[in-house]
Design a protein around this motif. Sequence first.
Motif, PDB file in Angstrom:
ATOM      1  N   GLY A   1       0.770  -1.224   0.000  1.00  0.00           N
ATOM      2  CA  GLY A   1       0.000   0.000   0.000  1.00  0.00           C
ATOM      3  C   GLY A   1       0.800   1.273   0.000  1.00  0.00           C
ATOM      4  N   ASP A   2       2.097   1.180   0.281  1.00  0.00           N
ATOM      5  CA  ASP A   2       2.847   2.422   0.336  1.00  0.00           C
ATOM      6  C   ASP A   2       3.571   2.731  -0.969  1.00  0.00           C
ATOM      7  OD1 ASP A   2       5.837   1.287   2.087  1.00  0.00           O
ATOM      8  OD2 ASP A   2       4.538   0.306   0.639  1.00  0.00           O
ATOM      9  N   VAL A   3       3.398   1.935  -2.045  1.00  0.00           N
ATOM     10  CA  VAL A   3       3.950   2.285  -3.345  1.00  0.00           C
ATOM     11  C   VAL A   3       2.785   2.800  -4.196  1.00  0.00           C
ATOM     12  CG1 VAL A   3       3.728  -0.027  -4.354  1.00  0.00           C
ATOM     13  CG2 VAL A   3       5.380   1.574  -5.284  1.00  0.00           C
ATOM     14  N   PHE A   4       2.980   3.952  -4.849  1.00  0.00           N
ATOM     15  CA  PHE A   4       1.863   4.605  -5.511  1.00  0.00           C
ATOM     16  C   PHE A   4       2.324   5.262  -6.799  1.00  0.00           C
ATOM     17  CE2 PHE A   4       3.900   8.249  -3.727  1.00  0.00           C
ATOM     18  CZ  PHE A   4       3.527   9.318  -4.525  1.00  0.00           C
ATOM     19  N   GLY A   5       1.332   5.581  -7.640  1.00  0.00           N
ATOM     20  CA  GLY A   5       1.540   6.419  -8.808  1.00  0.00           C
ATOM     21  C   GLY A   5       0.470   7.491  -8.829  1.00  0.00           C
ATOM     22  N   ALA A   6       0.789   8.661  -9.363  1.00  0.00           N
ATOM     23  CA  ALA A   6      -0.171   9.761  -9.411  1.00  0.00           C
ATOM     24  C   ALA A   6       0.234  10.724 -10.506  1.00  0.00           C
ATOM     25  CB  ALA A   6      -0.246  10.484  -8.071  1.00  0.00           C
ATOM     26  N   VAL A   7      -0.789  11.399 -11.098  1.00  0.00           N
ATOM     27  CA  VAL A   7      -0.552  12.417 -12.115  1.00  0.00           C
ATOM     28  C   VAL A   7      -1.456  13.609 -11.804  1.00  0.00           C
ATOM     29  CG1 VAL A   7      -0.428  12.954 -14.569  1.00  0.00           C
ATOM     30  CG2 VAL A   7      -0.115  10.589 -13.812  1.00  0.00           C
ATOM     31  N   TRP A   8      -0.860  14.793 -11.640  1.00  0.00           N
ATOM     32  CA  TRP A   8      -1.607  16.022 -11.363  1.00  0.00           C
ATOM     33  C   TRP A   8      -1.203  17.077 -12.385  1.00  0.00           C
ATOM     34  CZ3 TRP A   8      -4.354  17.413  -6.530  1.00  0.00           C
ATOM     35  CH2 TRP A   8      -4.585  16.315  -5.704  1.00  0.00           C
ATOM     36  N   SER A   9      -2.086  18.074 -12.588  1.00  0.00           N
ATOM     37  CA  SER A   9      -1.771  19.143 -13.534  1.00  0.00           C
ATOM     38  C   SER A   9      -2.432  20.439 -13.084  1.00  0.00           C
ATOM     39  CB  SER A   9      -2.235  18.786 -14.948  1.00  0.00           C
ATOM     40  OG  SER A   9      -3.651  18.784 -15.022  1.00  0.00           O
ATOM     41  N   ALA A  10      -1.879  21.554 -13.587  1.00  0.00           N
ATOM     42  CA  ALA A  10      -2.436  22.874 -13.286  1.00  0.00           C
ATOM     43  C   ALA A  10      -2.067  23.829 -14.408  1.00  0.00           C
ATOM     44  CB  ALA A  10      -1.905  23.406 -11.958  1.00  0.00           C
ATOM     45  N   PRO A  11      -2.983  24.745 -14.776  1.00  0.00           N
ATOM     46  CA  PRO A  11      -2.630  25.788 -15.749  1.00  0.00           C
ATOM     47  C   PRO A  11      -1.763  26.842 -15.066  1.00  0.00           C
ATOM     48  CG  PRO A  11      -4.879  26.102 -14.968  1.00  0.00           C
ATOM     49  CD  PRO A  11      -4.383  24.831 -14.344  1.00  0.00           C
ATOM     50  N   VAL A  12      -0.532  26.997 -15.529  1.00  0.00           N
ATOM     51  CA  VAL A  12       0.405  27.960 -14.937  1.00  0.00           C
ATOM     52  C   VAL A  12       0.991  28.769 -16.093  1.00  0.00           C
ATOM     53  CG1 VAL A  12       2.340  28.272 -13.357  1.00  0.00           C
ATOM     54  CG2 VAL A  12       0.941  26.201 -13.187  1.00  0.00           C
ATOM     55  N   PRO A  13       0.326  29.837 -16.519  1.00  0.00           N
ATOM     56  CA  PRO A  13       0.788  30.552 -17.722  1.00  0.00           C
ATOM     57  C   PRO A  13       2.035  31.383 -17.511  1.00  0.00           C
ATOM     58  CG  PRO A  13      -1.128  31.640 -16.760  1.00  0.00           C
ATOM     59  CD  PRO A  13      -0.946  30.363 -16.006  1.00  0.00           C
ATOM     60  N   GLU A  14       2.317  31.807 -16.269  1.00  0.00           N
ATOM     61  CA  GLU A  14       3.394  32.757 -16.036  1.00  0.00           C
ATOM     62  C   GLU A  14       4.518  32.145 -15.217  1.00  0.00           C
ATOM     63  OE1 GLU A  14       1.642  36.127 -14.179  1.00  0.00           O
ATOM     64  OE2 GLU A  14       0.529  36.758 -15.959  1.00  0.00           O
ATOM     65  N   GLY A  15       5.724  32.720 -15.377  1.00  0.00           N
ATOM     66  CA  GLY A  15       6.877  32.311 -14.585  1.00  0.00           C
ATOM     67  C   GLY A  15       7.659  31.186 -15.225  1.00  0.00           C
ATOM     68  N   THR A  16       8.971  31.241 -15.061  1.00  0.00           N
ATOM     69  CA  THR A  16       9.830  30.171 -15.566  1.00  0.00           C
ATOM     70  C   THR A  16      10.148  29.133 -14.505  1.00  0.00           C
ATOM     71  OG1 THR A  16      11.807  31.468 -15.025  1.00  0.00           O
ATOM     72  CG2 THR A  16      10.894  31.697 -17.252  1.00  0.00           C
ATOM     73  N   SER A  17       9.844  29.435 -13.232  1.00  0.00           N
ATOM     74  CA  SER A  17      10.049  28.470 -12.154  1.00  0.00           C
ATOM     75  C   SER A  17       9.052  28.756 -11.057  1.00  0.00           C
ATOM     76  CB  SER A  17      11.487  28.551 -11.596  1.00  0.00           C
ATOM     77  OG  SER A  17      11.701  29.804 -10.958  1.00  0.00           O
ATOM     78  N   GLY A  18       8.857  27.779 -10.190  1.00  0.00           N
ATOM     79  CA  GLY A  18       7.925  27.937  -9.077  1.00  0.00           C
ATOM     80  C   GLY A  18       8.020  26.756  -8.146  1.00  0.00           C
ATOM     81  N   ASN A  19       7.442  26.908  -6.976  1.00  0.00           N
ATOM     82  CA  ASN A  19       7.437  25.823  -6.001  1.00  0.00           C
ATOM     83  C   ASN A  19       6.292  24.857  -6.283  1.00  0.00           C
ATOM     84  OD1 ASN A  19       9.528  27.139  -4.782  1.00  0.00           O
ATOM     85  ND2 ASN A  19       8.366  27.867  -3.024  1.00  0.00           N
ATOM     86  N   VAL A  20       6.548  23.576  -6.025  1.00  0.00           N
ATOM     87  CA  VAL A  20       5.509  22.546  -6.071  1.00  0.00           C
ATOM     88  C   VAL A  20       5.308  22.049  -4.642  1.00  0.00           C
ATOM     89  CG1 VAL A  20       4.858  20.264  -6.916  1.00  0.00           C
ATOM     90  CG2 VAL A  20       6.038  21.865  -8.432  1.00  0.00           C
ATOM     91  N   VAL A  21       4.084  22.208  -4.114  1.00  0.00           N
ATOM     92  CA  VAL A  21       3.778  21.819  -2.739  1.00  0.00           C
ATOM     93  C   VAL A  21       2.798  20.657  -2.775  1.00  0.00           C
ATOM     94  CG1 VAL A  21       2.923  22.560  -0.495  1.00  0.00           C
ATOM     95  CG2 VAL A  21       4.112  24.189  -1.979  1.00  0.00           C
ATOM     96  N   ILE A  22       3.178  19.533  -2.150  1.00  0.00           N
ATOM     97  CA  ILE A  22       2.367  18.317  -2.140  1.00  0.00           C
ATOM     98  C   ILE A  22       1.958  18.060  -0.693  1.00  0.00           C
ATOM     99  CG2 ILE A  22       2.276  15.870  -2.746  1.00  0.00           C
ATOM    100  CD1 ILE A  22       4.768  16.551  -4.613  1.00  0.00           C
ATOM    101  N   SER A  23       0.651  18.039  -0.413  1.00  0.00           N
ATOM    102  CA  SER A  23       0.133  17.886   0.950  1.00  0.00           C
ATOM    103  C   SER A  23      -0.448  16.492   1.144  1.00  0.00           C
ATOM    104  CB  SER A  23      -0.931  18.942   1.245  1.00  0.00           C
ATOM    105  OG  SER A  23      -0.407  20.247   1.109  1.00  0.00           O
ATOM    106  N   PHE A  24      -0.308  15.968   2.392  1.00  0.00           N
ATOM    107  CA  PHE A  24      -0.747  14.616   2.707  1.00  0.00           C
ATOM    108  C   PHE A  24      -1.841  14.649   3.778  1.00  0.00           C
ATOM    109  CE2 PHE A  24       2.802  13.869   0.270  1.00  0.00           C
ATOM    110  CZ  PHE A  24       3.989  14.251   0.879  1.00  0.00           C
TER     111      PHE A  24
END
Length: 537
Positions: A386-409
């Motif tokens: 149960g602790d091995v997983f796969g996931a795919v998420w997406s978001a429209p981010v039109p601006e910026g060349t870099s940014g933080n990705v925050v994953i909450s549990f």
Amino acid sequence: MAVAIGTMARLKNGGAWSFFPGGPETAVEAFGPGVEIEIRTVGEVFDLETLPAVSAPTINQPDPIVVPFGTGFTDNMAHRVSGGVPPYTFSQVQAAPLPLGVTITAGGNLTGSNQFPVGGYGWSVRVTDSRVTDGEPDPQSATINYLLTVEALPQVTPHWVVTSDQRAIIDGVTAESGIISFTLTEPEAYAGTHTVNTALLAAGPVCLVPPRVVEATQNPGFLVMIPGLWVSLSETITIDPRFVRDNDVLPDTGLSFDIYPAYEFSVAVDGGKTIYPRETVTDANGARSAQPEAGYFVEPTPVVTPGNSFEPTDARIARTSGASVSSFTLTSVNLGAPDPNRVIEIDMGGRIGTTAGTAITAVTIGGVAATPLSPQSAKVEHPSSGDVFGAVWSAPVPEGTSGNVVISFSQPEAPVFAVQVWRRVGLVSDAPVFVTDNVSGNGTVSRTVSMLGGERVVFGIASRRGMGEGVELFTPSANLTQIADISPGTVSGAAAVQLFIGTDFAEAEGPQTYSATSASSGSSNIVTWTRKLRAAG
């Protein structure tokens, strides 16, 4: 003359006598457990008119408290009280309230935090006893007055010496000097005020400014390491500078520009990976290493396909080395070139923690809330692991060349998983198809996908068994372009995990079979997914 039979008691070290009707147990109960008292025996006749009056509590007032900035303090107020009738209770005086950072308990413990700004403070605490007169409570009180002075940290003036190892020489500092601060005006890379707890220096050098890596302006294709700022009690130190590719420490290149170590990068070897600087500094007391959180991301060769833009921009590892957290932040993730129609997608695979069922509750990319591409689940777990997983998420981010990705549990966990980041423009993504499976030792996992001409497929594998940091696990079939094969490593004694990502562009319609062969001799539970992308409209 009124007389009574009872018990007279007082603290063993002196103080006023108190009268208690009844036997010694009434006095013991009144003074409280663990308090040594002196008792005049039961059976004596006391003249109530001539008994000594019970005095109000008296206070041994504390000396003014003087502490350096960043130092806390405590006091046992019960030891300051005598007389009256124990037990005592302690409370703040509203006219002289406790400053923020000071707490008291009813039993008499006072604690001050180490966050007071430099300056002077004063407050009072009321002490109330348990006196009873004619069977009715008749408490008496007194006041403990406190004065606190928080002194500024000692200032030292460094003497900057321009040497090959860039040292700041500070005279008169030992491991017992406490917290000190000093200000540098040059070199520019280290300008500012720096603070160090000298007690830490007893175990080796302390890094105040980590090394950083920049592209050589006069030598394209080379990276140079700007040394960190270190403090040591030793005049002689050794510095071992190394470049790190993701999590792999690279051999000493032997290259340098002036005094700065250099590394020649290539898209073929380093594309899609991040190069970090790491320094290990050793003195007579020990050794420490320092590496910044942000490094230099080497742009990969873009995946160019007709009529669309879909390219990998970054690959990262989410790992806390065993500490449990409610969320994990990947900082300064490369998002590629901005575009009004840009969508950022992330494939994730590995372990969130040791507890099956821990959910991914939210993801933000560059400050934008993301959604899972799979409508049925934010992540898919293997039922037998149960602790091995796969996931795919997406978001429209039109601006910026870099940014933080925050994953909450959904609950604190010690994550160890990998993340592949994509930039998508002009394409739409189908929901991924997840399959939980098992791959045998040195076995092959295959998936067949019905493709239309011009469609792109992404094939992902999250494996419960990994090869360890920096070692690839899967060999893809000839029709797959490998994008990532990452092991985040081992945490808390658990086996390493692995994330594989491959992609293909279909020129013609028809079923396509994609496969990857494991290099491990042991079998492993896996979660696989395939997802297709096609031109919008």
